[in-house]
Write an enzyme that holds these catalytic residues in place. Structure first.
Site, PDB file in Angstrom:
ATOM      1  N   GLY A  12       0.877  -1.176   0.000  1.00  0.00           N
ATOM      2  CA  GLY A  12       0.000   0.000   0.000  1.00  0.00           C
ATOM      3  C   GLY A  12       0.908   1.218   0.000  1.00  0.00           C
ATOM      4  N   MET A  16      -0.130   7.373   3.276  1.00  0.00           N
ATOM      5  CA  MET A  16       0.356   6.858   4.566  1.00  0.00           C
ATOM      6  C   MET A  16       1.532   5.902   4.361  1.00  0.00           C
ATOM      7  SD  MET A  16      -1.328   8.252   7.000  1.00  0.00           S
ATOM      8  CE  MET A  16      -1.071   7.249   8.467  1.00  0.00           C
ATOM      9  N   SER A 134      -1.754   6.759  14.225  1.00  0.00           N
ATOM     10  CA  SER A 134      -2.440   8.052  14.153  1.00  0.00           C
ATOM     11  C   SER A 134      -1.461   9.174  13.848  1.00  0.00           C
ATOM     12  CB  SER A 134      -3.139   8.362  15.482  1.00  0.00           C
ATOM     13  OG  SER A 134      -3.698   9.662  15.420  1.00  0.00           O
ATOM     14  N   LYS A 189      -6.993   2.206  19.027  1.00  0.00           N
ATOM     15  CA  LYS A 189      -7.039   3.224  17.965  1.00  0.00           C
ATOM     16  C   LYS A 189      -8.492   3.653  17.720  1.00  0.00           C
ATOM     17  CE  LYS A 189      -5.751   5.965  14.636  1.00  0.00           C
ATOM     18  NZ  LYS A 189      -6.853   6.262  13.776  1.00  0.00           N
ATOM     19  N   HIS A 192      -9.358   6.009  20.378  1.00  0.00           N
ATOM     20  CA  HIS A 192      -8.687   7.276  20.031  1.00  0.00           C
ATOM     21  C   HIS A 192      -9.582   8.079  19.084  1.00  0.00           C
ATOM     22  CE1 HIS A 192      -6.426   9.644  17.067  1.00  0.00           C
ATOM     23  NE2 HIS A 192      -5.513   9.867  18.002  1.00  0.00           N
ATOM     24  N   ASN A 193     -10.104   7.399  18.075  1.00  0.00           N
ATOM     25  CA  ASN A 193     -10.922   8.109  17.091  1.00  0.00           C
ATOM     26  C   ASN A 193     -12.251   8.570  17.687  1.00  0.00           C
ATOM     27  OD1 ASN A 193      -8.831   7.316  15.423  1.00  0.00           O
ATOM     28  ND2 ASN A 193     -10.182   7.063  13.670  1.00  0.00           N
ATOM     29  N   GLU A 196     -11.440  11.568  19.373  1.00  0.00           N
ATOM     30  CA  GLU A 196     -11.197  12.573  18.310  1.00  0.00           C
ATOM     31  C   GLU A 196     -12.526  13.206  17.876  1.00  0.00           C
ATOM     32  OE1 GLU A 196      -8.520  11.258  15.013  1.00  0.00           O
ATOM     33  OE2 GLU A 196     -10.228  11.666  13.711  1.00  0.00           O
ATOM     34  N   TYR A 197     -13.531  12.370  17.657  1.00  0.00           N
ATOM     35  CA  TYR A 197     -14.858  12.885  17.274  1.00  0.00           C
ATOM     36  C   TYR A 197     -15.381  13.835  18.360  1.00  0.00           C
ATOM     37  CZ  TYR A 197     -15.941   9.667  13.331  1.00  0.00           C
ATOM     38  OH  TYR A 197     -15.974   9.002  12.130  1.00  0.00           O
ATOM     39  N   ARG A 450     -41.205  -0.936  33.921  1.00  0.00           N
ATOM     40  CA  ARG A 450     -40.903  -2.256  33.324  1.00  0.00           C
ATOM     41  C   ARG A 450     -41.709  -3.357  34.021  1.00  0.00           C
ATOM     42  NH1 ARG A 450     -36.137  -4.276  34.125  1.00  0.00           N
ATOM     43  NH2 ARG A 450     -35.871  -5.388  32.156  1.00  0.00           N
TER      44      ARG A 450
HETATM   45  C1  6PG Z   1      -5.724   9.593  12.788  1.00  0.00           C
HETATM   46  C2  6PG Z   1      -7.137   9.758  12.295  1.00  0.00           C
HETATM   47  C3  6PG Z   1      -7.413   8.986  11.045  1.00  0.00           C
HETATM   48  C4  6PG Z   1      -8.868   9.070  10.574  1.00  0.00           C
HETATM   49  C5  6PG Z   1      -9.292  10.410  10.102  1.00  0.00           C
HETATM   50  C6  6PG Z   1     -10.676  10.460   9.461  1.00  0.00           C
HETATM   51  O1  6PG Z   1      -5.613   9.183  13.929  1.00  0.00           O
HETATM   52  O2  6PG Z   1      -4.781   9.889  12.061  1.00  0.00           O
HETATM   53  O3  6PG Z   1      -8.003   9.304  13.284  1.00  0.00           O
HETATM   54  O4  6PG Z   1      -7.089   7.640  11.317  1.00  0.00           O
HETATM   55  O5  6PG Z   1      -9.022   8.192   9.531  1.00  0.00           O
HETATM   56  O6  6PG Z   1      -9.253  11.286  11.166  1.00  0.00           O
HETATM   57  O7  6PG Z   1     -11.633   9.864  10.250  1.00  0.00           O
HETATM   58  P1  6PG Z   1     -13.199  10.090   9.941  1.00  0.00           P
HETATM   59  O8  6PG Z   1     -13.375   9.959   8.467  1.00  0.00           O
HETATM   60  O9  6PG Z   1     -13.918   9.004  10.658  1.00  0.00           O
HETATM   61  O10 6PG Z   1     -13.511  11.445  10.430  1.00  0.00           O
END
Ligand code: 6PG
Length: 475
Positions: A12, A16, A134, A189, A192-193, A196-197, A450
């Site tokens: 790949g 990245m 990440s 991970k 982590h995301n 992130e959200y 309930r």
């Molecule tokens: C990271 C990010 C990455 C992620 C993007 C988009 O840690 O570098 O989390 O892995 O793919 O941030 O994520 P979404 O498309 O779900 O917003």
């Protein structure tokens, strides 16, 4: 045949893969890249030649057998391919790899898929790692945060190769550490995301509150966000948000680029996976859930154009007194977002036997990754104790800190509610905080309901056991 030259193979060669290859090579690692199309493989070799900083060999191959023959044994193959392509790549490679060779999935795979692949490949005698990475393009090139999990023996073998390529936290610790067994690397991970959200949603709510609600200019917001970088809020996402707030449109419309971007957030699904895992494991992660729902709602762009004309309510807040409280509100909500993620990892440890060292999770998130923040030093301290709390909100020290800041969070949520600005993540943070500080919640009524309609029974406060009542309908 000449001796194999290369320490690691990368499958790949997108943004990245290529950048991570150059990163490894800049630390003296010899990197072979594989792409089935000769032009792509050659482009990788050419691109590598233009990179002056690398010390290791870098070469692209389009013939799979030659690529594998060029790798030192046991072979180490790192896949950096889209999540949907992983099974196909594994099928292709398992035919050609030898026992004890190591396959690493460095993409955003679902942890259950990683677990399944690990089980299958270990039956075949191959060693497998699921490693969250990440930091995006720049992280891949200059030092990402890496979260490997799976086969511990494989980790011992690849750690010396990968560690030099990781980001480094301010105290000198590399941002790569063993996350445990099974699908733990991808679980961490994923969390982590999810965080992130949550953080991205919180920052977008600050922007909405002050700009659309309070009428403050982008330049004003940029100064505010920049000033936070000298405080306990200092973090990568606040840093980039400050930059975004002043970036002109690259299509020369004379507007700010931010103003030209459609308010419709995309997602690849890792935030949703975090909420799904939290529901599965019974851990409350309402700030992350709110952030996922807010993205889903933003997607209904056309419908919102209609409903914005149908639904009435106030719009506008007075920003003057609010600004001073935003830092405290954001600090509380950020702290609770990380806490929810840690609570989820703790439960996954107990349920799946991952054995993830949570202090190491906090430590490797301090550099290279998207959610890096000074605040994570506190989480390293919390989880380095002999008996860490399963959720930082359970510890006296942090409960005291949150108790000092909660009124800021409350003031911000109240202003948003009165001014008609949706603060999904801030509101969820406050309700989460208030729920934990409520010794009594209204779940007694839910249990009564309930039992009323379904004879589901309830527990009593004054006696042990399950009880059922013939409830009377009042006319
Ligand atoms: C990271 C990010 C990455 C992620 C993007 C988009 O840690 O570098 O989390 O892995 O793919 O941030 O994520 P979404 O498309 O779900 O917003």
């Amino acid at each position: 045949m000449a001796n194999p030259n290369f320490d690691i193979g990368i499958v790949g060669l997108g943004v990245m893969g290529a950048n991570f290859g150059f990163n490894l090579a800049s630390h003296g690692i010899h990197v072979a890249g594989y792409h089935p199309h000769k032009e792509k493989a050659d482009a990788f070799t050419q691109h590598a030649k233009a990179e002056v900083s690398q010390k290791g060999l870098v070469q692209g191959f389009s013939d799979l057998k030659i690529f594998l023959n060029e790798l030192k044994k046991p072979r180490i193959v790192l896949m950096l391919v889209p999540a949907g392509a992983v099974d196909k790549v594994i099928e292709e490679f398992t035919q050609l790899l030898d026992k004890h060779d190591i396959l690493i999935d460095g993409g955003n795979s679902h942890y259950l898929h990683t677990q399944r692949r690990l089980d299958r490949l270990s039956d075949l005698g191959l060693r497998y790692l699921g490693m969250g990475i990440s930091g995006g393009e720049s992280g891949a090139r200059n030092g990402p945060s890496m979260m490997p999990g799976g086969d511990p023996d494989a980790w011992k073998h690849v750690a010396p190769l990968l560690e030099p390529a990781a980001a480094v936290a301010d105290d000198g610790t590399p941002c790569i550490a063993w996350m445990g067994r099974g699908g733990s690397g991808h679980f961490v991970k994923m969390v982590h995301n999810g965080i992130e959200y949550a953080l991205m949603q919180l920052l977008s709510e600050v922007y909405d509150l002050l700009h659309r609600g309070g009428g403050l200019s982008h330049a004003h917001l940029q100064r505010l966000f920049t000033s936070w970088q000298d405080s306990s809020l200092a973090s990568y996402l606040i840093d980039i948000t400050a930059d975004i707030l002043t970036q002109p449109d690259d299509q020369n419309t004379g507007h700010l680029l931010l103003d030209q971007i459609r308010d419709k957030a995309s997602q690849k699904g890792t935030g949703k996976w975090t909420s799904e895992a939290a529901f599965e494991l019974g851990i409350p992660t309402p700030v992350i859930d709110a952030a996922v729902s807010a993205r889903n709602l933003s997607d209904y762009y056309e419908e919102r154009q209609q409903t914005s004309k149908l639904l009435s309510g106030p719009l506008g807040i007075s920003p003057d007194t609010l600004q001073a409280r935003l830092a405290g509100a954001l600090e509380t909500a950020m702290f609770l977002s990380y806490s929810q993620g840690m609570h989820l990892i703790d439960k996954a440890n107990k349920t799946y036997g991952f054995n993830t060292p949570i202090a190491s999770v906090a430590s490797i998130w301090r550099g290279g990754c998207i959610i890096r923040a000074d605040m994570l030093n506190e989480f390293v301290d919390i989880y380095s104790h002999d008996t860490p709390p399963v959720n930082p909100i359970f510890s006296k020290e942090h409960a005291d800190k949150l108790s000092m800041l909660e009124s800021d969070l409350r003031a911000v949520v109240a202003q948003g509610a009165l001014g008609g600005i949706p603060l999904s993540a801030f509101s969820a943070s406050l309700a989460y905080y208030d729920s934990w500080r409520s010794a009594r919640l209204p779940a007694n009524l839910i249990q009564a309901q309930r039992d009323y309609f379904g004879s589901h029974t309830y527990e009593r406060l004054d006696q042990n056991g399950s009880f059922h009542t013939h409830w009377h309908h009042q006319d």
